[in-house]
Design a protein around this motif. Structure first.
Motif, PDB file in Angstrom:
ATOM      1  N   LYS A 164      16.962  10.058  12.053  1.00  0.00           N
ATOM      2  CA  LYS A 164      17.668  10.874  13.191  1.00  0.00           C
ATOM      3  C   LYS A 164      17.598  12.334  13.070  1.00  0.00           C
ATOM      4  O   LYS A 164      17.397  13.605  14.241  1.00  0.00           O
ATOM      5  N   ALA A 165      18.382  13.036  11.479  1.00  0.00           N
ATOM      6  CA  ALA A 165      18.681  14.526  11.153  1.00  0.00           C
ATOM      7  C   ALA A 165      16.999  15.315  10.998  1.00  0.00           C
ATOM      8  O   ALA A 165      16.862  16.240  11.668  1.00  0.00           O
ATOM      9  N   ALA A 166      15.658  14.570  10.989  1.00  0.00           N
ATOM     10  CA  ALA A 166      13.931  14.927  11.232  1.00  0.00           C
ATOM     11  C   ALA A 166      14.241  15.322  12.653  1.00  0.00           C
ATOM     12  O   ALA A 166      13.399  16.622  13.203  1.00  0.00           O
ATOM     13  N   LEU A 167      14.801  14.473  13.597  1.00  0.00           N
ATOM     14  CA  LEU A 167      14.373  14.694  14.932  1.00  0.00           C
ATOM     15  C   LEU A 167      14.897  15.486  15.187  1.00  0.00           C
ATOM     16  O   LEU A 167      14.702  16.306  16.572  1.00  0.00           O
TER      17      LEU A 167
ATOM     18  N   LEU B 145       7.701  11.366   8.877  1.00  0.00           N
ATOM     19  CA  LEU B 145       8.558  11.925   9.330  1.00  0.00           C
ATOM     20  C   LEU B 145       9.963  12.515   9.344  1.00  0.00           C
ATOM     21  O   LEU B 145      10.098  13.792   9.942  1.00  0.00           O
ATOM     22  N   ILE B 146      10.124  12.471   8.506  1.00  0.00           N
ATOM     23  CA  ILE B 146      11.324  12.081   7.423  1.00  0.00           C
ATOM     24  C   ILE B 146      10.741  13.814   7.075  1.00  0.00           C
ATOM     25  O   ILE B 146      12.024  14.503   6.999  1.00  0.00           O
ATOM     26  N   ASN B 147       9.612  14.137   6.697  1.00  0.00           N
ATOM     27  CA  ASN B 147       9.841  14.944   6.102  1.00  0.00           C
ATOM     28  C   ASN B 147       9.827  16.139   7.250  1.00  0.00           C
ATOM     29  O   ASN B 147       9.682  17.768   7.076  1.00  0.00           O
ATOM     30  N   TYR B 148       9.656  16.217   8.334  1.00  0.00           N
ATOM     31  CA  TYR B 148       9.893  17.081   9.165  1.00  0.00           C
ATOM     32  C   TYR B 148      11.807  17.573   9.357  1.00  0.00           C
ATOM     33  O   TYR B 148      12.335  18.443   9.951  1.00  0.00           O
ATOM     34  N   SER B 149      12.495  16.950   8.245  1.00  0.00           N
ATOM     35  CA  SER B 149      14.109  17.394   9.231  1.00  0.00           C
ATOM     36  C   SER B 149      13.669  18.862   8.230  1.00  0.00           C
ATOM     37  O   SER B 149      14.460  19.552   7.525  1.00  0.00           O
ATOM     38  N   GLY B 150      12.757  19.713   6.715  1.00  0.00           N
ATOM     39  CA  GLY B 150      12.596  20.473   6.333  1.00  0.00           C
ATOM     40  C   GLY B 150      13.480  20.239   4.698  1.00  0.00           C
ATOM     41  O   GLY B 150      13.514  20.972   3.970  1.00  0.00           O
ATOM     42  N   ASN B 151      14.485  18.996   4.704  1.00  0.00           N
ATOM     43  CA  ASN B 151      15.261  18.851   3.500  1.00  0.00           C
ATOM     44  C   ASN B 151      14.346  18.424   2.576  1.00  0.00           C
ATOM     45  O   ASN B 151      14.442  16.679   2.626  1.00  0.00           O
ATOM     46  N   PRO B 152      14.335  18.991   1.367  1.00  0.00           N
ATOM     47  CA  PRO B 152      12.983  17.988   0.096  1.00  0.00           C
ATOM     48  C   PRO B 152      14.144  16.931  -0.200  1.00  0.00           C
ATOM     49  O   PRO B 152      13.702  15.599  -0.829  1.00  0.00           O
ATOM     50  N   TYR B 153      15.183  16.908  -0.475  1.00  0.00           N
ATOM     51  CA  TYR B 153      15.809  15.424  -0.764  1.00  0.00           C
ATOM     52  C   TYR B 153      16.033  14.574  -0.300  1.00  0.00           C
ATOM     53  O   TYR B 153      16.049  13.236  -0.621  1.00  0.00           O
TER      54      TYR B 153
ATOM     55  N   MET C 236      15.128  10.935  -1.700  1.00  0.00           N
ATOM     56  CA  MET C 236      16.209   9.996  -1.492  1.00  0.00           C
ATOM     57  C   MET C 236      15.365   8.250  -0.983  1.00  0.00           C
ATOM     58  O   MET C 236      14.841   7.338  -1.347  1.00  0.00           O
ATOM     59  N   THR C 237      14.827   8.978   0.554  1.00  0.00           N
ATOM     60  CA  THR C 237      13.562   8.303   0.914  1.00  0.00           C
ATOM     61  C   THR C 237      12.632   7.565   0.084  1.00  0.00           C
ATOM     62  O   THR C 237      12.817   5.942   0.306  1.00  0.00           O
ATOM     63  N   LYS C 238      11.824   8.180  -0.691  1.00  0.00           N
ATOM     64  CA  LYS C 238      10.976   7.651  -1.921  1.00  0.00           C
ATOM     65  C   LYS C 238      11.780   6.408  -2.769  1.00  0.00           C
ATOM     66  O   LYS C 238      10.961   5.268  -3.179  1.00  0.00           O
ATOM     67  N   LYS C 239      13.047   6.917  -3.429  1.00  0.00           N
ATOM     68  CA  LYS C 239      13.820   5.959  -3.677  1.00  0.00           C
ATOM     69  C   LYS C 239      14.135   4.246  -3.471  1.00  0.00           C
ATOM     70  O   LYS C 239      14.626   3.707  -3.699  1.00  0.00           O
ATOM     71  N   VAL C 240      14.798   4.932  -1.997  1.00  0.00           N
ATOM     72  CA  VAL C 240      14.902   3.702  -1.018  1.00  0.00           C
ATOM     73  C   VAL C 240      13.712   2.803  -1.095  1.00  0.00           C
ATOM     74  O   VAL C 240      14.055   1.632  -0.971  1.00  0.00           O
TER      75      VAL C 240
END
Length: 217
Positions: A94-97, A142-150, A154-158
């Motif tokens: 949602k943050a990325a979009l 998709l999450i990469n488009y949030s611009g937030n590397p964290y 965190m998604t990778k760990k999930v």
């Protein structure tokens, strides 16, 4: 992502052996783990054990604690925790979009289409590991488009926890479910093409809700 069985080096043998021991209950949360113990149990020298422990600490599976050394973390994913992890993914998507909606950044649609094509091929071949890998890659891109590397880390760990520490039924998608997921993600891509990001967010939320519901069946 390689199959859990596809390892060639001793440190990988130790790495996956520890994961299996945690999953089957031989190693429990907060249990102390030593190189000497693993060396005796696995018949492996300490050098590869040290490498495996370092990697598992980085993945959040083990933890270094003052005076306690290495201990096992609580990483097992039951249905309830699975749903909670999916909620984390939903928030990051949602943050990325929302960021995309507020910017003029162009999306590389082709990379999402390739993920779906690979999912479709893996589903046809009944290669569930490959199917899930490409599904996760879709969300990571998709999450990469949030611009937030964290968010991405965190998604990778999930996804790591879901892949290796979920109860088996959670990751067992039926053929019907796989086909439905592919159709929904294809629709998401069409929405992304048209910059209808709010609708894409709703579609992904519905998809993740379906994943959660499936975990309780």
């Amino acid at each position: 992502m390689k199959s859990k069985r596809d390892y060639k080096t001793l440190d990988k043998v130790v790495y996956y052996s520890v994961i299996e021991k945690i999953k089957n209950g031989e190693l429990k949360p907060n249990e102390h783990l030593t190189e000497e113990r693993l060396s005796k149990e696995l018949g492996v020298s300490r050098s590869p054990i040290r490498k495996a422990i370092t990697a598992l600490v980085a993945e959040g599976v083990l933890d270094y604690r003052t005076y306690s050394g290495v201990v096992v973390k609580d990483t097992l994913v039951d249905s309830t925790r699975y749903v909670q992890l999916l909620e984390v993914i939903e928030l990051f998507v949602k943050a990325a979009l929302e960021k995309l909606e507020q910017s003029e950044e162009e999306i590389n649609i082709e990379e999402f289409e390739k993920c779906i094509q690979s999912m479709d091929r893996a589903s046809y071949l009944r290669d569930l590991d490959e199917y899930i890998f490409n599904e996760h890659q879709f969300f990571l891109r998709l999450i990469n488009y949030s611009g937030n590397p964290y968010y991405k880390e965190m998604t990778k760990k999930v996804f790591f926890n879901i892949n290796y520490f979920s109860a088996d039924p959670i990751n067992q998608y039926s053929e019907e479910m796989r086909e439905r997921n592919i159709k929904q993600l294809t629709h998401v891509v069409e929405l992304l093409k048209d910059r209808r990001y709010s609708e894409a967010s709703d579609e992904i939320k519905a998809l993740l809700l379906n994943y959660g519901a499936n975990a309780f069946r």
